[in-house]
Motif scaffolding. Structure first.
Motif, PDB file in Angstrom:
ATOM      1  N   ASN B  29       0.846  -1.198   0.000  1.00  0.00           N
ATOM      2  CA  ASN B  29       0.000   0.000   0.000  1.00  0.00           C
ATOM      3  C   ASN B  29       0.872   1.235   0.000  1.00  0.00           C
ATOM      4  O   ASN B  29       1.932   1.249   0.617  1.00  0.00           O
ATOM      5  CB  ASN B  29      -0.882   0.044   1.252  1.00  0.00           C
ATOM      6  N   LYS B  30       0.375   2.253  -0.688  1.00  0.00           N
ATOM      7  CA  LYS B  30       1.113   3.518  -0.677  1.00  0.00           C
ATOM      8  C   LYS B  30       0.154   4.683  -0.619  1.00  0.00           C
ATOM      9  O   LYS B  30      -0.910   4.670  -1.241  1.00  0.00           O
ATOM     10  CB  LYS B  30       1.993   3.632  -1.922  1.00  0.00           C
ATOM     11  N   TRP B  31       0.531   5.672   0.167  1.00  0.00           N
ATOM     12  CA  TRP B  31      -0.250   6.903   0.242  1.00  0.00           C
ATOM     13  C   TRP B  31       0.621   8.090  -0.149  1.00  0.00           C
ATOM     14  O   TRP B  31       1.803   8.136   0.173  1.00  0.00           O
ATOM     15  CB  TRP B  31      -0.731   7.130   1.673  1.00  0.00           C
ATOM     16  N   ASN B  34      -2.760  11.975   2.334  1.00  0.00           N
ATOM     17  CA  ASN B  34      -3.962  11.213   2.670  1.00  0.00           C
ATOM     18  C   ASN B  34      -4.494  10.414   1.484  1.00  0.00           C
ATOM     19  O   ASN B  34      -5.457   9.669   1.608  1.00  0.00           O
ATOM     20  CB  ASN B  34      -5.078  12.163   3.130  1.00  0.00           C
ATOM     21  N   HIS B  36      -4.716   7.635  -1.090  1.00  0.00           N
ATOM     22  CA  HIS B  36      -4.347   6.224  -1.142  1.00  0.00           C
ATOM     23  C   HIS B  36      -4.088   5.819  -2.595  1.00  0.00           C
ATOM     24  O   HIS B  36      -4.998   5.418  -3.304  1.00  0.00           O
ATOM     25  CB  HIS B  36      -5.508   5.394  -0.553  1.00  0.00           C
ATOM     26  N   ARG B  39      -3.349   0.322  -3.563  1.00  0.00           N
ATOM     27  CA  ARG B  39      -4.108  -0.385  -2.518  1.00  0.00           C
ATOM     28  C   ARG B  39      -3.939  -1.895  -2.674  1.00  0.00           C
ATOM     29  O   ARG B  39      -4.291  -2.461  -3.711  1.00  0.00           O
ATOM     30  CB  ARG B  39      -5.595  -0.037  -2.648  1.00  0.00           C
ATOM     31  N   HIS B  74       7.012   2.813  -0.307  1.00  0.00           N
ATOM     32  CA  HIS B  74       5.690   2.304   0.064  1.00  0.00           C
ATOM     33  C   HIS B  74       5.562   2.301   1.582  1.00  0.00           C
ATOM     34  O   HIS B  74       6.572   2.300   2.298  1.00  0.00           O
ATOM     35  CB  HIS B  74       5.460   0.913  -0.511  1.00  0.00           C
ATOM     36  N   GLN B  75       4.312   2.304   2.055  1.00  0.00           N
ATOM     37  CA  GLN B  75       4.139   2.404   3.510  1.00  0.00           C
ATOM     38  C   GLN B  75       3.722   1.081   4.161  1.00  0.00           C
ATOM     39  O   GLN B  75       3.928   0.892   5.343  1.00  0.00           O
ATOM     40  CB  GLN B  75       3.114   3.488   3.854  1.00  0.00           C
ATOM     41  N   LYS B  76       3.093   0.199   3.380  1.00  0.00           N
ATOM     42  CA  LYS B  76       2.634  -1.062   3.974  1.00  0.00           C
ATOM     43  C   LYS B  76       2.924  -2.206   3.029  1.00  0.00           C
ATOM     44  O   LYS B  76       3.008  -2.008   1.814  1.00  0.00           O
ATOM     45  CB  LYS B  76       1.128  -1.009   4.260  1.00  0.00           C
ATOM     46  N   GLN B 234      -5.650   0.038  -7.852  1.00  0.00           N
ATOM     47  CA  GLN B 234      -5.781  -1.398  -7.622  1.00  0.00           C
ATOM     48  C   GLN B 234      -5.516  -2.150  -8.908  1.00  0.00           C
ATOM     49  O   GLN B 234      -5.724  -1.627  -9.995  1.00  0.00           O
ATOM     50  CB  GLN B 234      -7.211  -1.728  -7.169  1.00  0.00           C
TER      51      GLN B 234
END
Ligand SMILES: Nc1ncnc2c1ncn2[C@@H]1O[C@H](COP(=O)(O)OP(=O)(O)OP(=O)(O)O)[C@@H](O)[C@H]1O
Ligand SMILES: [Mg+2]
Lengths: 426, 263
Positions: B29-31, B34, B36, B39, B74-76, B234
């Motif tokens: 996941n990347k933002w 805020n 997104h 996903r 990326h964050q997640k 996505q």
């Protein structure tokens, strides 16, 4: 109905343009008299130029060079220049209070300076860069004198450090960073504990000494060049680092750089020079003698580094983001990509601004006269304090102005040459 | 939505037969602030596989492939490239970047260096290849992209198509194991598109692992093992090219294909 079909039967041979469209006539028409308004401006300007020259040329041309004092000049002819002050005092304007029998030292230093900038300015001679690298030490020794070895030891230490690094990294320690830190520690130890001993030993073996000259005796153009050139050389890399720091992602570094730049830009140079000459003594432990010229050089350097940083930041901002991304995507590290990709382009864009800052710095060196150092402008007052030359202004300032002009014009011409050269390169 | 997932699953089982994994992305996941952008991205790329990514503007295609060489963070989730996981560790990042070549829409050649110098820069400084050897490799690559005669010109003196081929050669000089292409033909005139695509087809035939963001559907049909359709951050659908174009499953894919093929 007109006929549409047409065939040329005879070619037209080329002919020269009409006389009013070539050479000087054309140039004058296009540039000076292209409209009646421009024509009037041209005539007006001509009138003023002639007016000024009509006064200046006889004044300068008929000037006296050999009188003993201003009084004598005025008695001969009060309407012409009295350049005799230059004849009498030109050595002082060049060397300040430097001992007369040692004049060869600043002269030699200056000639070597010209030689040492050749490898930097002309890529063809880059292989002589080693001379530019040893020049600063040589210049310091020549100007201030003392034992040759006490200056050479700085270089010996650097060579020692480099040698230990090479040996350690090739023989003993696996990682380069370990070898690097080890050699830095050894070099510091060398400077701290071994250097003074070595200097004494070398001076005993082979004493090479020049008579010591105090910083306060340094003056005239020698002082301007010492302060100007040191400032230029030192402020350039600092300016680059500040510009990079200002763009850094690390908030602390960014804050320090922005704070420094904004502080320096918000304070007049004179204030900094006063701090250098007066205030610093309060902060330093009593009895320490922190050379006044060095203090001034540091202040001038910091001052122009802040401006340099802003100029270079402009160049950095002019580069597309894609350059950073391309070099990163090839695996270049941050410093590699700055050095090989970003800076060459950013500096090229910023050449006019950089040279502008250099020229400004060089002229600002005259401000040291305010803290009673004897640069040419300071010397002008000193010379006037002599009753023989009391009241002489124009002749001195014209001479000083001319000397500064030669240097600044040279820098400006070089920058234009560089811009043209880089433009044809790509 | 459930339909989309099925397709991904079926595809996964199919490619799982081949041996080595070049890129493994799971639940990434990347933002942007805020927003997104990406996903739950799951993607596995086998060695030698050629993947075409398409989708509407702003769907996150560029962001996805830029995450693979850490031009974006990326964050997640996790991204493993060539067995190395992308973390904040700078060493890993530099290593992965030197293994993964990337070609950009706007070429991003270094204008102050000649074509040859563009190609030798990274090998010399990153791989520490001797200059002579680096030049030889560079000439070899320039021959491969069919412009050895431009070696001593500056990028500004080349046409767009030539510049893009130099950019490809520049990446190839690092002998990358994976190549990423981000809309490399969309800034080019039609006659230049072909010369660049030909170069890419040649690379594909040599077995390079490639991820190409492109809307060149002819190219996708010809070289891709798999086409991925992205929308709103996505992966909406992925399939073999024939199946993907002739028989799209999702409504969004159908709409997208009708828009780009329709006119
Ligand atoms: N640095 C950024 N900061 C904030 N938002 C960004 C940034 N980069 C991209 N975006 C946004 O993220 C979304 C996805 O961008 P991305 O460039 O990945 O799309 P794309 O699919 O490549 O589109 P295109 O076909 O136009 O290139 C877009 O909405 C874009 O506005
Ligand atoms: Mg994009």
């Amino acid at each position: 109905m007109t006929k549409i079909a047409y065939v040329r039967e005879k070619g037209i041979p080329p002919s020269p343009p009409p006389l009013t469209e070539v050479g000087i006539i054309r140039w004058v028409r296009q540039n000076l008299f292209s409209s009646w308004f421009n024509g009037i401006l041209t005539l007006f300007s001509l009138y003023f130029i002639i007016l000024i020259l009509a006064d200046f040329i006889p004044w300068a041309w008929g000037g006296h060079w050999q009188t003993k004092s201003l009084r004598e000049c005025l008695d001969l002819d009060p309407n012409v220049a009295c350049f005799s002050v230059l004849t009498a005092r030109w050595k002082q304007l060049l060397f300040g209070l430097y001992p007369a029998e040692e004049y060869w030292r600043p002269t030699l230093t200056f000639i070597l300076l010209l030689l040492s900038i050749v490898p930097i300015l002309v890529p063809k001679y880059l292989k002589f860069f080693w001379f530019s690298a040893i020049y600063p030490g040589l210049a310091i020794w020549l100007l201030w004198g003392g034992s040759f070895w006490s200056v050479a030891i700085v270089y010996i230490g650097l060579i020692f450090g480099f040698a230990t690094y090479v040996i350690l990294s090739s023989k003993f320690l696996k990682t380069t960073s370990m070898a690097l830190s080890a050699s830095i520690v050894l070099t510091v130890l060398f400077y701290l504990f071994f250097s003074s001993l070595l200097v004494r030993f070398l001076s005993f073996l082979l004493p090479i000494n020049l008579p010591f000259v105090d910083s306060l005796q340094l003056g005239g153009f020698t002082l301007s060049i010492v302060v100007g050139v040191s400032g230029i050389v030192a402020s350039f890399p600092i300016g680059i680092l500040l510009a990079l720091g200002r763009q850094s992602n690390l908030p602390v570094i960014k804050m320090i750089c922005v704070g420094f730049i904004e502080f320096i830009r918000g304070v007049p140079l004179i204030t900094l020079l006063f701090v250098a000459s007066v205030l610093l003594n309060y902060f330093l432990p009593p009895g320490t003698n922190f050379d006044i010229v060095l203090r001034v050089v540091i202040m001038v350097t910091l001052f122009s580094a802040a401006y340099m940083a802003e100029v270079i930041r402009g160049g950095l901002a002019g580069l597309p983001l894609g350059q950073h991304e391309a070099s990163a995507s090839l695996g270049l590290t941050y410093w590699q990509s700055q050095r090989l990709v970003i800076m060459p382009q950013a500096l090229k864009i910023s050449i006019p601004g950089i040279v502008n800052t250099f020229i400004g710095l060089f002229k600002d060196t005259t401000l040291v006269s305010i803290i009673s150092l004897r640069d040419p402008v300071g010397l002008a007052s000193t010379i006037r304090a002599d009753s023989k030359w009391n009241g002489i202004y124009w002749e001195l300032y014209i001479a000083i102005g001319l000397m500064f002009f030669v240097f600044c014009f040279g820098m400006s011409q070089y920058s234009q040459y560089l811009e043209r050269k880089l433009k044809t390169d790509n | 939505m459930s339909e989309d997932k099925n397709i991904i699953k079926s595809d996964k089982t199919k490619v799982a037969i081949t041996d080595e994994v070049a890129i493994h992305i799971s639940d990434m996941n990347k933002w942007f602030g805020n927003f997104h952008v990406l996903r739950d991205i799951n993607l596995e790329v086998k060695r030698g596989e050629r993947i075409v990514v398409c989708g509407p503007s702003g769907s996150g295609k560029s962001t996805l492939i830029r995450c693979i060489n850490r031009l974006e963070e990326h964050q997640k989730g996790s991204i493993i490239v060539d067995g190395t996981e992308l973390t904040t560790d700078l060493k890993n990042i530099d290593k992965i970047r030197s293994e993964v070549g990337m070609v950009f829409q706007h070429f991003n050649l270094f204008p102050h260096l000649t074509t040859l110098e563009n190609c030798t820069l990274a090998p010399i400084w990153v791989r520490e290849t001797p200059e002579k050897e680096a030049s030889e490799i560079a000439m070899e690559m320039l021959e491969k992209v069919k412009i050895p005669e431009q070696a001593h010109k500056y990028p500004g003196q080349l046409s767009g198509g030539q510049q893009q081929r130099v950019a490809i050669a520049r990446s190839l000089c690092m002998k990358p194991r994976i190549m990423l292409f981000d809309e490399v033909t969309s800034a080019l005139d039609p006659e230049m598109i072909k010369e660049v695509l030909d170069t890419m087809i040649q690379l594909a035939e040599e077995g390079m692992t490639m991820i190409c963001v492109t809307h060149e559907m002819g190219f996708a049909r010809q070289v891709a093992n798999r086409v991925i359709f992205m929308d709103e951050g996505q992966i909406v659908e992925q399939n073999e090219p024939e199946e993907f174009f002739n028989n799209p499953k999702s409504d969004r894919t159908k709409l997208f294909l009708s828009q780009i093929l329709g006119h």
